[in-house]
Structure formats: C-alpha cells, structure tokens
Design a protein around this motif. Sequence first.
Motif, PDB file in Angstrom:
ATOM      1  N   VAL A  87       0.870  -1.320  -0.134  1.00  0.00           N
ATOM      2  CA  VAL A  87       0.015   0.032  -0.173  1.00  0.00           C
ATOM      3  C   VAL A  87       0.992   1.545   0.108  1.00  0.00           C
ATOM      4  CG1 VAL A  87      -1.730   1.317   1.505  1.00  0.00           C
ATOM      5  CG2 VAL A  87      -1.842  -1.070   0.912  1.00  0.00           C
ATOM      6  N   ASP A  88       1.949   1.222   0.740  1.00  0.00           N
ATOM      7  CA  ASP A  88       2.718   2.578   0.963  1.00  0.00           C
ATOM      8  C   ASP A  88       3.554   2.607  -0.313  1.00  0.00           C
ATOM      9  OD1 ASP A  88       1.828   2.729   3.576  1.00  0.00           O
ATOM     10  OD2 ASP A  88       3.737   2.007   4.370  1.00  0.00           O
ATOM     11  N   GLU A  89       3.886   1.872  -0.766  1.00  0.00           N
ATOM     12  CA  GLU A  89       4.569   1.864  -2.393  1.00  0.00           C
ATOM     13  C   GLU A  89       3.907   2.450  -3.305  1.00  0.00           C
ATOM     14  OE1 GLU A  89       7.166  -0.515  -5.502  1.00  0.00           O
ATOM     15  OE2 GLU A  89       6.349  -1.569  -3.762  1.00  0.00           O
ATOM     16  N   GLY A  90       2.476   1.944  -3.384  1.00  0.00           N
ATOM     17  CA  GLY A  90       1.405   2.431  -4.211  1.00  0.00           C
ATOM     18  C   GLY A  90       1.089   3.858  -3.915  1.00  0.00           C
ATOM     19  N   VAL A  91       0.695   4.161  -2.829  1.00  0.00           N
ATOM     20  CA  VAL A  91       0.511   5.555  -2.442  1.00  0.00           C
ATOM     21  C   VAL A  91       1.642   6.376  -2.853  1.00  0.00           C
ATOM     22  CG1 VAL A  91      -0.343   7.141  -0.561  1.00  0.00           C
ATOM     23  CG2 VAL A  91      -1.361   4.808  -0.882  1.00  0.00           C
ATOM     24  N   ARG A  92       2.759   5.990  -2.557  1.00  0.00           N
ATOM     25  CA  ARG A  92       4.154   7.095  -2.923  1.00  0.00           C
ATOM     26  C   ARG A  92       3.951   7.241  -4.433  1.00  0.00           C
ATOM     27  NH1 ARG A  92       6.754   3.974   0.914  1.00  0.00           N
ATOM     28  NH2 ARG A  92       7.852   2.692  -0.727  1.00  0.00           N
ATOM     29  N   GLU A  93       3.736   5.998  -5.259  1.00  0.00           N
ATOM     30  CA  GLU A  93       4.141   6.129  -6.657  1.00  0.00           C
ATOM     31  C   GLU A  93       2.934   6.880  -7.342  1.00  0.00           C
ATOM     32  OE1 GLU A  93       5.266   5.535 -10.299  1.00  0.00           O
ATOM     33  OE2 GLU A  93       6.436   5.419  -8.467  1.00  0.00           O
ATOM     34  N   PHE A  94       1.719   6.475  -7.032  1.00  0.00           N
ATOM     35  CA  PHE A  94       0.426   7.124  -7.648  1.00  0.00           C
ATOM     36  C   PHE A  94      -0.071   8.455  -6.768  1.00  0.00           C
ATOM     37  CE2 PHE A  94      -0.216   2.512  -8.894  1.00  0.00           C
ATOM     38  CZ  PHE A  94       0.784   2.886 -10.068  1.00  0.00           C
ATOM     39  N   GLY A  95       0.320   8.651  -5.630  1.00  0.00           N
ATOM     40  CA  GLY A  95      -0.201   9.733  -4.983  1.00  0.00           C
ATOM     41  C   GLY A  95      -1.500   9.721  -4.078  1.00  0.00           C
ATOM     42  N   ARG A  96      -2.175   8.671  -4.276  1.00  0.00           N
ATOM     43  CA  ARG A  96      -3.403   8.571  -3.582  1.00  0.00           C
ATOM     44  C   ARG A  96      -4.025   7.181  -3.711  1.00  0.00           C
ATOM     45  NH1 ARG A  96      -7.230  12.342  -7.038  1.00  0.00           N
ATOM     46  NH2 ARG A  96      -8.979  11.477  -6.131  1.00  0.00           N
ATOM     47  N   LEU A  97      -5.153   6.919  -2.898  1.00  0.00           N
ATOM     48  CA  LEU A  97      -5.888   5.689  -2.777  1.00  0.00           C
ATOM     49  C   LEU A  97      -7.181   5.881  -2.806  1.00  0.00           C
ATOM     50  CD1 LEU A  97      -5.622   2.717  -3.131  1.00  0.00           C
ATOM     51  CD2 LEU A  97      -5.317   2.746  -0.559  1.00  0.00           C
ATOM     52  N   ASP A  98      -8.097   5.472  -3.592  1.00  0.00           N
ATOM     53  CA  ASP A  98      -9.339   5.802  -3.600  1.00  0.00           C
ATOM     54  C   ASP A  98     -10.292   4.693  -3.714  1.00  0.00           C
ATOM     55  OD1 ASP A  98      -9.297   8.886  -4.898  1.00  0.00           O
ATOM     56  OD2 ASP A  98      -8.047   7.604  -6.087  1.00  0.00           O
ATOM     57  N   ALA A 138      -4.344  -1.655   6.492  1.00  0.00           N
ATOM     58  CA  ALA A 138      -3.423  -0.917   5.706  1.00  0.00           C
ATOM     59  C   ALA A 138      -3.669   0.213   4.915  1.00  0.00           C
ATOM     60  CB  ALA A 138      -2.529  -1.861   4.983  1.00  0.00           C
ATOM     61  N   ALA A 139      -4.970   0.042   4.390  1.00  0.00           N
ATOM     62  CA  ALA A 139      -5.438   1.042   3.385  1.00  0.00           C
ATOM     63  C   ALA A 139      -6.182   2.170   3.694  1.00  0.00           C
ATOM     64  CB  ALA A 139      -6.183   0.426   2.215  1.00  0.00           C
ATOM     65  N   VAL A 140      -6.817   2.158   4.930  1.00  0.00           N
ATOM     66  CA  VAL A 140      -7.705   3.285   5.347  1.00  0.00           C
ATOM     67  C   VAL A 140      -6.909   4.654   5.587  1.00  0.00           C
ATOM     68  CG1 VAL A 140      -9.353   4.053   6.920  1.00  0.00           C
ATOM     69  CG2 VAL A 140      -9.715   1.873   5.817  1.00  0.00           C
ATOM     70  N   PRO A 141      -5.914   4.662   6.407  1.00  0.00           N
ATOM     71  CA  PRO A 141      -5.212   5.818   6.818  1.00  0.00           C
ATOM     72  C   PRO A 141      -4.899   6.486   5.665  1.00  0.00           C
ATOM     73  CG  PRO A 141      -4.260   4.124   8.132  1.00  0.00           C
ATOM     74  CD  PRO A 141      -5.230   3.416   7.287  1.00  0.00           C
ATOM     75  N   ALA A 142      -4.425   6.005   4.580  1.00  0.00           N
ATOM     76  CA  ALA A 142      -4.087   6.648   3.325  1.00  0.00           C
ATOM     77  C   ALA A 142      -5.205   7.471   2.692  1.00  0.00           C
ATOM     78  CB  ALA A 142      -3.160   5.889   2.428  1.00  0.00           C
TER      79      ALA A 142
END
Length: 269
Positions: A87-98, A138-142
């Motif tokens: 999750v952290d890697e994906g959010v760093r790369e893409f900037g968000r999680l929806d 893992a995902a909700v905080p982002a």
Amino acid sequence: MAGRLEGKVALVSGAARGQGRSHAVRLAQEGADVIAFDVCRDLDTVPYALATPADLEQTVKAVEDLDRRIIARTADVRDLAAVQRVVDEGVREFGRLDVVCANAGIAGMAENTWSMTEEQWEEMIAVNLTGVWKTVKAAVPAMIEAGNGGCIVITSSTAGIKGMPRTAHYVAAKHGVVGLMRTLANELAPHMIRVNTVHPTGVDTPMIRNDYMAAQLADPATGVNLQNALPVEMVQPVDISNAIVWLASDEARYVTGVSLPVDAGFLQR
C-alpha cells in the motif's frame, strides 16, 4: 471519453487470476491505476493450486495493455507488514488511494463442521476474514489522509448470507466480513468513504474450476451450494467486476453499508 474512475487509484488483493484479475482489468478500463498483490504460492490446507508469480505478471500485462499504470507485488494477505509495504509503495508512486477491492480468498470443504481440522478452520479465517481486516487496516489511513473520500468493496459470498453444508469455516468468514463492512460503513461515513460487500454465487474461476472442487460439487449434499434460479451454471468474473465498478463510481456515491448479491437468483431458492 473518460472512464468512470479516471484519475482514481485502486488496490486489489488476490489480483493474480480469477476475480482479482478481472477486477483489476475492469477498474483499469474505467481509468483507474492499480495497486495489486497476491500470495502467489500454495497454502497448506487449500486442496487446489493457487496463483503463481506468472499469473500476477499476466495481470500486469493486461492492465498495462490498457495504458494504465500498475504496481504488483507478491504479498500474503495474512502478513500485515507485507500488505502495508504494498500500500505504501503504491500511494508513494500514484499519490492517492480511492478504491479498495478486498478480494483475496480461498475455499475448501470438510465432511462436516465438527470433523474439520484446526488447521483448516484457522487458515480459512486468517485469509478470508482477518486478511480483509488487515487489508483495510493498511489502506484506510491513506484514504483518510488524501481527503478524497472513496470506496471499499469486500468480496463476501452467497455463503455470507445463508448457511451451506460442509463449509462452516468459509461461511463463518464470509458472514464475518459483512459485520466488518457494516461497522466500517459507520466509522468511515464522516470521511465520505463508502463500504459495501458483494455476494457472488459460484464464479467461473480456478477456485471452482479444478478437480478437487468438481469432485466435491458432484456430491448432492454439496452441489446444492451452486443451484442458481437463472439457468446458468456459474456467473463470470466480469459480472462481479461490473458490480464493483458501479459501487466504486459516482453512480453509487450514496450507496454504503449494502450487501449486494450478484447471484443469478441463488438466494431466492
């Protein structure tokens, strides 16, 4: 024309094949970039072969062929630290999680509830219930930090609504994620994050299409678990994916706390 999820980022667990691959592809077709993971190895109590790293590579290619970005990693949904890294890697790369698509799951059967081994029970609950909680944790905080709202869709089952013979561990887990969904729908509503479950009947994926499951479903006591009202043996993965796309889109912007069957009328039997 822009897709319904243009500019969004979606996390898909169990993405290497079957429903998970279908979900990743449909989300990408609607414009989403994808963060994907799968265990990509067999598990001790699962009596059929699970996905492989090569399967996950096929998911990557299918998404990239749609000109969408994807990060795909091998991770066990039971391992919170591993899921968090994805999750952290994906959010760093893409900037968000929806969008979170908590899809990873296993199946299995026993003669009855009381003859089931501890290992069968515990591995099923760990993957199909606790693994969903770890994915959400893992995902909700982002999602909250981004402040864009969003949607979580948990894959339950018709077994999350009614009891079925020889599958107590599976039924318990799939009922359990409904309770988790209902609680999260209340907790996350102030953040405009919607939470729902989907409830498929039998889906034409490697989880069902294998020698072990074919033998089990040939037993009349077990075959009843796949008797649909509509004259179809099983639904296709894309049928579940289409429901998930709708739930994740603005068309369902006020739909939360819902258990949505995609079951060919199975629950009306």
